[in-house]
Write a protein that holds these residues in place. Sequence first.
Motif, PDB file in Angstrom:
ATOM      1  N   ALA A 247       0.828  -1.206   0.000  1.00  0.00           N
ATOM      2  CA  ALA A 247       0.000   0.000   0.000  1.00  0.00           C
ATOM      3  C   ALA A 247       0.864   1.258   0.000  1.00  0.00           C
ATOM      4  O   ALA A 247       0.564   2.232  -0.703  1.00  0.00           O
ATOM      5  N   ILE A 248       1.951   1.239   0.767  1.00  0.00           N
ATOM      6  CA  ILE A 248       2.843   2.402   0.813  1.00  0.00           C
ATOM      7  C   ILE A 248       3.520   2.608  -0.533  1.00  0.00           C
ATOM      8  O   ILE A 248       3.666   3.737  -1.010  1.00  0.00           O
ATOM      9  N   ARG A 249       3.938   1.511  -1.178  1.00  0.00           N
ATOM     10  CA  ARG A 249       4.551   1.632  -2.497  1.00  0.00           C
ATOM     11  C   ARG A 249       3.552   2.170  -3.529  1.00  0.00           C
ATOM     12  O   ARG A 249       3.907   2.949  -4.413  1.00  0.00           O
ATOM     13  N   SER A 250       2.304   1.775  -3.406  1.00  0.00           N
ATOM     14  CA  SER A 250       1.296   2.164  -4.398  1.00  0.00           C
ATOM     15  C   SER A 250       0.798   3.599  -4.211  1.00  0.00           C
ATOM     16  O   SER A 250       0.577   4.322  -5.195  1.00  0.00           O
ATOM     17  N   TYR A 251       0.633   4.022  -2.961  1.00  0.00           N
ATOM     18  CA  TYR A 251      -0.009   5.310  -2.721  1.00  0.00           C
ATOM     19  C   TYR A 251       0.889   6.317  -2.013  1.00  0.00           C
ATOM     20  O   TYR A 251       0.645   7.525  -2.109  1.00  0.00           O
ATOM     21  N   GLY A 252       1.894   5.843  -1.285  1.00  0.00           N
ATOM     22  CA  GLY A 252       2.704   6.736  -0.466  1.00  0.00           C
ATOM     23  C   GLY A 252       2.243   6.692   0.976  1.00  0.00           C
ATOM     24  O   GLY A 252       1.064   6.438   1.263  1.00  0.00           O
ATOM     25  N   ALA A 253       3.157   6.963   1.900  1.00  0.00           N
ATOM     26  CA  ALA A 253       2.836   6.851   3.327  1.00  0.00           C
ATOM     27  C   ALA A 253       1.784   7.869   3.763  1.00  0.00           C
ATOM     28  O   ALA A 253       0.800   7.530   4.437  1.00  0.00           O
ATOM     29  N   ASP A 254       1.969   9.129   3.381  1.00  0.00           N
ATOM     30  CA  ASP A 254       1.030  10.161   3.831  1.00  0.00           C
ATOM     31  C   ASP A 254      -0.360  10.017   3.207  1.00  0.00           C
ATOM     32  O   ASP A 254      -1.363  10.145   3.925  1.00  0.00           O
ATOM     33  N   PRO A 255      -0.476   9.763   1.909  1.00  0.00           N
ATOM     34  CA  PRO A 255      -1.825   9.526   1.360  1.00  0.00           C
ATOM     35  C   PRO A 255      -2.520   8.344   2.025  1.00  0.00           C
ATOM     36  O   PRO A 255      -3.731   8.384   2.262  1.00  0.00           O
ATOM     37  N   LEU A 256      -1.749   7.305   2.352  1.00  0.00           N
ATOM     38  CA  LEU A 256      -2.333   6.133   3.015  1.00  0.00           C
ATOM     39  C   LEU A 256      -2.822   6.509   4.408  1.00  0.00           C
ATOM     40  O   LEU A 256      -3.923   6.120   4.822  1.00  0.00           O
ATOM     41  N   ARG A 257      -2.024   7.264   5.144  1.00  0.00           N
ATOM     42  CA  ARG A 257      -2.434   7.712   6.477  1.00  0.00           C
ATOM     43  C   ARG A 257      -3.737   8.520   6.397  1.00  0.00           C
ATOM     44  O   ARG A 257      -4.677   8.305   7.163  1.00  0.00           O
ATOM     45  N   LEU A 258      -3.778   9.464   5.452  1.00  0.00           N
ATOM     46  CA  LEU A 258      -4.965  10.306   5.321  1.00  0.00           C
ATOM     47  C   LEU A 258      -6.191   9.490   4.917  1.00  0.00           C
ATOM     48  O   LEU A 258      -7.289   9.721   5.413  1.00  0.00           O
ATOM     49  N   ALA A 259      -5.995   8.533   3.996  1.00  0.00           N
ATOM     50  CA  ALA A 259      -7.128   7.713   3.541  1.00  0.00           C
ATOM     51  C   ALA A 259      -7.727   6.913   4.687  1.00  0.00           C
ATOM     52  O   ALA A 259      -8.945   6.707   4.744  1.00  0.00           O
TER      53      ALA A 259
END
Length: 339
Positions: free
Chosen positions: A51-63
């Motif tokens: 998930a981090i590779r696909s979206y990035g750490a911060d976008p994943l946190r926000l989602a």
Amino acid sequence: LWNHLAFMIFNHVAIFPREHWPKQIVVNGSVLMEGKKMSKSLGNVVPLREAIRSYGADPLRLALLISAEPSADADFSPALAKSMRGRLERLYLFTQRVAQLKPGEGELKLVDRWLLSRLQRRVKAVTEALEEMRVREACHTALIEVEEDLQWYLRRRRLSLESLEGDGVAVRVLREALSAQVRLLAPMAPHVCEELWELLGGEGFVSKAAWPEPDESKVDLEAELAEELVASTLEDVRSILSVLKSKPTAAYLYVASSWKWEAYRRLAELVSKGASLSSALRELMSSGELRSRGREASSFLEAELGLKVAVFREDDPSRYDPRGRARDSIPLRPAIYLE
């Protein structure tokens, strides 16, 4: 629960002194994937690294943060994660551009005061939401609502990323707004906010920077009401245009006469002091003709609507009003005639 929670308590007791032990423990239920339980048997589990590779750490946190409250299950959505990534990328590019420009001195325009006034409300709303663990609300306000304010500001200022250079006052206002937004977002999107903070020339780490506080001296009700009038008028004209078979070439707007504006102001004042609506109306009917102020934004409306726009006072004897629409105007709601 009896395994992970127990060991979490054991680890804190073993490692930390008593003053750092948990004061409260919030346990979420299932992690959902677009409304369905996330499980290996359903084949919808997304490994964290992937998930981090696909979206990035911060976008994943926000989602994840924007999809749940303490009382609700986290509901992960790939589309939402992509949306959060897009918003952060836009914020990065916008901040990068503003940070390259030199702020200037000068008198603030009405829309400048509007943005700074709205900013104080956003800061207060995010602070209160975080203090009460309403993280979803805090994320939505800090990221989405502030972005909407900035976009409206650029539209009203007739500015773009390319045309910002040379407008020092706008750059100054935008830098102030972005500085606050980056600090508001830092707990939810720490990695990108550290970069943005450095771009804006912030000292040290944003994680250690002072939390923004609302400045009541910058709250400007007049500016906020004026912009609300422009936005609602634009929406009203567009609603009328959407049902017309042929597109008109001109829009005539009629703002309320002075006595209506003063009656509106005094009515709000009396009701706020505890007067009943009926007694307030009786007092208003006993007063004579009073003054008011008008607000015009015809050039902005013309650009947005692609129409010639003319604005008249309701009691202007020279107004163009073939259908007698002017008498329907009320404060904060102009009458409209399209031709």
